[in-house]
Design a protein around this motif. Structure first.
Motif, PDB file in Angstrom:
ATOM      1  N   ALA A 214     -52.587  14.279  -7.270  1.00 15.18           N
ATOM      2  CA  ALA A 214     -52.809  15.690  -7.611  1.00 15.18           C
ATOM      3  C   ALA A 214     -53.296  15.832  -9.046  1.00 15.18           C
ATOM      4  CB  ALA A 214     -51.520  16.480  -7.401  1.00 15.18           C
ATOM      5  N   GLN A 215     -52.732  15.053  -9.964  1.00 17.52           N
ATOM      6  CA  GLN A 215     -53.154  15.098 -11.363  1.00 17.52           C
ATOM      7  C   GLN A 215     -54.618  14.693 -11.501  1.00 17.52           C
ATOM      8  OE1 GLN A 215     -50.173  12.442 -12.972  1.00 17.52           O
ATOM      9  NE2 GLN A 215     -48.999  14.126 -13.856  1.00 17.52           N
ATOM     10  N   ASN A 216     -54.990  13.622 -10.828  1.00 20.54           N
ATOM     11  CA  ASN A 216     -56.368  13.140 -10.915  1.00 20.54           C
ATOM     12  C   ASN A 216     -57.351  14.091 -10.243  1.00 20.54           C
ATOM     13  OD1 ASN A 216     -56.734  10.239 -12.138  1.00 20.54           O
ATOM     14  ND2 ASN A 216     -54.785  10.188 -11.057  1.00 20.54           N
ATOM     15  N   LEU A 217     -56.909  14.742  -9.174  1.00 18.22           N
ATOM     16  CA  LEU A 217     -57.785  15.710  -8.511  1.00 18.22           C
ATOM     17  C   LEU A 217     -58.063  16.892  -9.438  1.00 18.22           C
ATOM     18  CD1 LEU A 217     -59.222  16.452  -5.813  1.00 18.22           C
ATOM     19  CD2 LEU A 217     -57.182  17.773  -5.242  1.00 18.22           C
ATOM     20  N   ALA A 218     -57.025  17.398 -10.087  1.00 15.80           N
ATOM     21  CA  ALA A 218     -57.202  18.513 -11.016  1.00 15.80           C
ATOM     22  C   ALA A 218     -58.122  18.120 -12.163  1.00 15.80           C
ATOM     23  CB  ALA A 218     -55.840  18.962 -11.546  1.00 15.80           C
ATOM     24  N   GLU A 219     -57.954  16.910 -12.674  1.00 15.92           N
ATOM     25  CA  GLU A 219     -58.808  16.435 -13.767  1.00 15.92           C
ATOM     26  C   GLU A 219     -60.254  16.286 -13.303  1.00 15.92           C
ATOM     27  OE1 GLU A 219     -60.039  15.114 -17.492  1.00 15.92           O
ATOM     28  OE2 GLU A 219     -58.232  16.179 -16.853  1.00 15.92           O
ATOM     29  N   MET A 220     -60.428  15.803 -12.082  1.00 15.97           N
ATOM     30  CA  MET A 220     -61.787  15.655 -11.542  1.00 15.97           C
ATOM     31  C   MET A 220     -62.512  16.997 -11.492  1.00 15.97           C
ATOM     32  SD  MET A 220     -63.075  14.747  -7.741  1.00 15.97           S
ATOM     33  CE  MET A 220     -63.020  16.513  -7.434  1.00 15.97           C
ATOM     34  N   PHE A 221     -61.822  18.038 -11.051  1.00 16.25           N
ATOM     35  CA  PHE A 221     -62.440  19.362 -10.974  1.00 16.25           C
ATOM     36  C   PHE A 221     -62.681  19.966 -12.363  1.00 16.25           C
ATOM     37  CE2 PHE A 221     -61.055  19.854  -6.408  1.00 16.25           C
ATOM     38  CZ  PHE A 221     -62.333  20.075  -5.918  1.00 16.25           C
ATOM     39  N   ARG A 222     -61.842  19.586 -13.333  1.00 17.05           N
ATOM     40  CA  ARG A 222     -62.023  20.141 -14.678  1.00 17.05           C
ATOM     41  C   ARG A 222     -63.200  19.510 -15.415  1.00 17.05           C
ATOM     42  NH1 ARG A 222     -56.200  20.284 -14.957  1.00 17.05           N
ATOM     43  NH2 ARG A 222     -56.206  18.192 -15.839  1.00 17.05           N
ATOM     44  N   ARG A 223     -63.511  18.278 -15.084  1.00 23.52           N
ATOM     45  CA  ARG A 223     -64.565  17.574 -15.814  1.00 23.52           C
ATOM     46  C   ARG A 223     -65.952  18.064 -15.374  1.00 23.52           C
ATOM     47  NH1 ARG A 223     -62.693  11.861 -17.924  1.00 23.52           N
ATOM     48  NH2 ARG A 223     -64.636  12.200 -19.016  1.00 23.52           N
ATOM     49  N   THR A 224     -66.900  17.940 -16.286  1.00 25.32           N
ATOM     50  CA  THR A 224     -68.262  18.409 -15.993  1.00 25.32           C
ATOM     51  C   THR A 224     -69.300  17.299 -16.099  1.00 25.32           C
ATOM     52  OG1 THR A 224     -68.554  19.045 -18.322  1.00 25.32           O
ATOM     53  CG2 THR A 224     -67.765  20.753 -16.798  1.00 25.32           C
ATOM     54  N   ASP A 225     -68.882  16.098 -16.524  1.00 24.47           N
ATOM     55  CA  ASP A 225     -69.847  14.996 -16.652  1.00 24.47           C
ATOM     56  C   ASP A 225     -69.747  14.069 -15.444  1.00 24.47           C
ATOM     57  OD1 ASP A 225     -67.506  13.550 -17.051  1.00 24.47           O
ATOM     58  OD2 ASP A 225     -67.684  13.587 -19.222  1.00 24.47           O
ATOM     59  N   ASP A 226     -70.624  13.069 -15.427  1.00 31.05           N
ATOM     60  CA  ASP A 226     -70.647  12.148 -14.292  1.00 31.05           C
ATOM     61  C   ASP A 226     -69.397  11.280 -14.208  1.00 31.05           C
ATOM     62  OD1 ASP A 226     -73.036  13.054 -13.328  1.00 31.05           O
ATOM     63  OD2 ASP A 226     -74.264  11.542 -14.340  1.00 31.05           O
ATOM     64  N   ASP A 227     -68.616  11.240 -15.282  1.00 32.35           N
ATOM     65  CA  ASP A 227     -67.375  10.464 -15.242  1.00 32.35           C
ATOM     66  C   ASP A 227     -66.364  11.040 -14.266  1.00 32.35           C
ATOM     67  OD1 ASP A 227     -68.272   8.630 -17.050  1.00 32.35           O
ATOM     68  OD2 ASP A 227     -67.225   9.477 -18.777  1.00 32.35           O
ATOM     69  N   ARG A 228     -66.592  12.287 -13.849  1.00 34.41           N
ATOM     70  CA  ARG A 228     -65.669  12.884 -12.877  1.00 34.41           C
ATOM     71  C   ARG A 228     -65.631  12.054 -11.596  1.00 34.41           C
ATOM     72  NH1 ARG A 228     -68.668  18.409 -11.088  1.00 34.41           N
ATOM     73  NH2 ARG A 228     -66.729  19.246 -11.922  1.00 34.41           N
ATOM     74  N   TRP A 229     -66.744  11.405 -11.255  1.00 32.86           N
ATOM     75  CA  TRP A 229     -66.780  10.661 -10.000  1.00 32.86           C
ATOM     76  C   TRP A 229     -65.984   9.365 -10.071  1.00 32.86           C
ATOM     77  CZ3 TRP A 229     -67.654  14.619  -7.634  1.00 32.86           C
ATOM     78  CH2 TRP A 229     -68.712  15.482  -7.905  1.00 32.86           C
ATOM     79  N   LYS A 230     -65.723   8.886 -11.306  1.00 38.71           N
ATOM     80  CA  LYS A 230     -64.852   7.719 -11.429  1.00 38.71           C
ATOM     81  C   LYS A 230     -63.446   8.050 -10.945  1.00 38.71           C
ATOM     82  CE  LYS A 230     -67.380   5.840 -15.401  1.00 38.71           C
ATOM     83  NZ  LYS A 230     -67.305   5.489 -16.849  1.00 38.71           N
TER      84      LYS A 230
END
Length: 206
Positions: free
Chosen positions: A25-41
């Motif tokens: 859940a923490q990583n999912l929230a962080e993924m949605f908050r990010r705006t760069d291509d690193d979100r896909w990592k």
């Protein structure tokens, strides 16, 4: 007198599984908050957590097959493991869809639902950690909070889904976010399912 000891390792495995759900859940929230291509990592991080959850669930089921004295009913052990694993599966499904859809700007509704999922998984962990020696009141209070958060999430889901159709979005954007909202809402449902099992076990053995 209990002549054969209960296998207490189940509690440790349940705690591990619930912890994986919180991390997901923490990583999912962080993924949605990010705006760069690193979100896909972070999608790959979540996929790794999903594999971890599968391994722990398999360990629980395997242990159940060879254990004579279990902490509580074998059917409930199997059901709880499955419902906890479902939470992580839903989180992984959401992350993979987000990458497939190549989402850009994330609506506030998705961030709010992710926050609700994180708070819900945290309460699931509280309840699971109390299973072994904690007071039943702790488990039941956590279950009530999970259900409250699920209701809160439902309200957010309908609100933001309605806004999605009200605003002037391209059809493809509506399709993408409709599916993502659906999957986020189902994640909350999975947490509530786990809470129902925890509540049932607590009432039976309290």
């Amino acid at each position: 007198m209990q002549l054969l000891p209960r296998d207490e390792r189940f509690f440790e495995l349940f705690t591990t599984l619930a912890t994986v759900a919180v991390n997901g859940a923490q990583n999912l929230a962080e993924m949605f908050r990010r705006t760069d291509d690193d979100r896909w990592k972070l999608v790959e991080v979540i996929k790794g957590l999903e594999h971890d959850a599968d391994d722990v669930t398999h360990a629980i089921v395997t242990r159940l097959d060879r254990t004579f004295i279990t902490p509580f009913d074998p059917e409930d052990i199997h059901e709880l493991a499955s419902r906890l694993d479902d939470i992580v599966d839903r989180i992984d499904s959401t992350a993979r869809r987000a990458r497939i859809f190549r989402i850009g700007e994330v609506p506030e509704g998705a961030l709010l639902l992710c926050d609700a999922i994180h708070r819900t998984t945290t309460q699931v962990l509280v309840a699971v950690e109390a299973l072994q020696d904690g007071p039943s009141a702790t488990i039941l209070a956590a279950c009530r909070e999970i259900k409250r958060l699920e209701e809160e999430g439902d309200a957010m889901y309908y609100l933001w889904l309605g806004r999605l159709f009200e605003d002037q979005h391209e059809a493809i954007t509506v399709i993408k976010w409709k599916e993502l909202y659906d999957t986020l809402e189902k994640t909350l449902d999975s947490a509530e399912d786990a809470a129902n099992v925890l509540e049932s076990v607590t009432i039976k053995h309290g």
